[in-house]
Design a protein around this motif. Structure first.
Motif, PDB file in Angstrom:
ATOM      1  N   UNK A  26       0.537  -1.176   0.259  1.00 31.22           N
ATOM      2  CA  UNK A  26       0.111   0.164   0.125  1.00 31.22           C
ATOM      3  C   UNK A  26       1.011   0.752   0.162  1.00 31.22           C
ATOM      4  N   UNK A  27       1.828   1.087   1.108  1.00 34.23           N
ATOM      5  CA  UNK A  27       2.385   2.300   0.825  1.00 34.23           C
ATOM      6  C   UNK A  27       3.134   2.965  -0.842  1.00 34.23           C
ATOM      7  N   UNK A  28       3.635   1.509  -1.554  1.00 31.79           N
ATOM      8  CA  UNK A  28       4.632   1.789  -2.697  1.00 31.79           C
ATOM      9  C   UNK A  28       3.829   2.539  -3.179  1.00 31.79           C
ATOM     10  N   UNK A  29       2.533   1.865  -3.318  1.00 32.72           N
ATOM     11  CA  UNK A  29       1.133   1.772  -3.922  1.00 32.72           C
ATOM     12  C   UNK A  29       1.082   3.657  -3.624  1.00 32.72           C
TER      13      UNK A  29
ATOM     14  N   UNK B 248       3.769   5.950  -5.518  1.00 31.05           N
ATOM     15  CA  UNK B 248       3.452   5.696  -6.607  1.00 31.05           C
ATOM     16  C   UNK B 248       2.600   6.969  -7.020  1.00 31.05           C
ATOM     17  N   UNK B 249       1.400   6.840  -6.822  1.00 33.01           N
ATOM     18  CA  UNK B 249       0.775   7.948  -6.974  1.00 33.01           C
ATOM     19  C   UNK B 249       1.040   9.224  -6.772  1.00 33.01           C
ATOM     20  N   UNK B 250       1.155   9.678  -5.444  1.00 30.48           N
ATOM     21  CA  UNK B 250       1.592  10.810  -5.297  1.00 30.48           C
ATOM     22  C   UNK B 250       2.936  11.357  -6.428  1.00 30.48           C
TER      23      UNK B 250
END
Length: 104
Positions: A94-97, A100-102
């Protein structure tokens, strides 16, 4: 005269029979007392054996319970570790997602 002798003979037989009965009653009471004493002794021995068996059973059951508890704790620890790792991986993903979204 014969009647008197017959009556005396019957009286003598009756008295001797009564004396024997009294002795028999005493013997019966003595035998009964011995039987009660023996039964009480056997009962005490049986109770002692029962208590010993009960104590042994309790000890064995406690050992089995301790082993089962130890096994359950180990399994619980393994499950917690696996679940924590899965949770950590999910958080990392979730953190990586989010990261990536940021960036987008």
């Amino acid at each position: 005269m014969k009647k008197i002798i017959s009556i005396l003979a019957i009286l003598l037989i009756t008295l001797s029979a009564n004396a024997q009965e009294k002795q028999t009653v005493k013997e019966t009471v003595k035998k009964d007392a011995q039987a009660v004493g023996t039964a009480a002794k056997k009962g005490a021995d049986a109770t002692k054996k029962g208590v010993q068996k009960g104590a042994k059973w309790t000890g064995d059951t406690a050992k089995k319970g301790a082993k089962a508890t130890e096994k359950g704790v180990k399994q619980g620890a393994k499950w917690t570790e696996k679940t924590a790792k899965k949770g950590a991986k999910a958080v990392e993903k979730t953190y990586q997602d989010v990261k990536t979204d940021i960036k987008k």
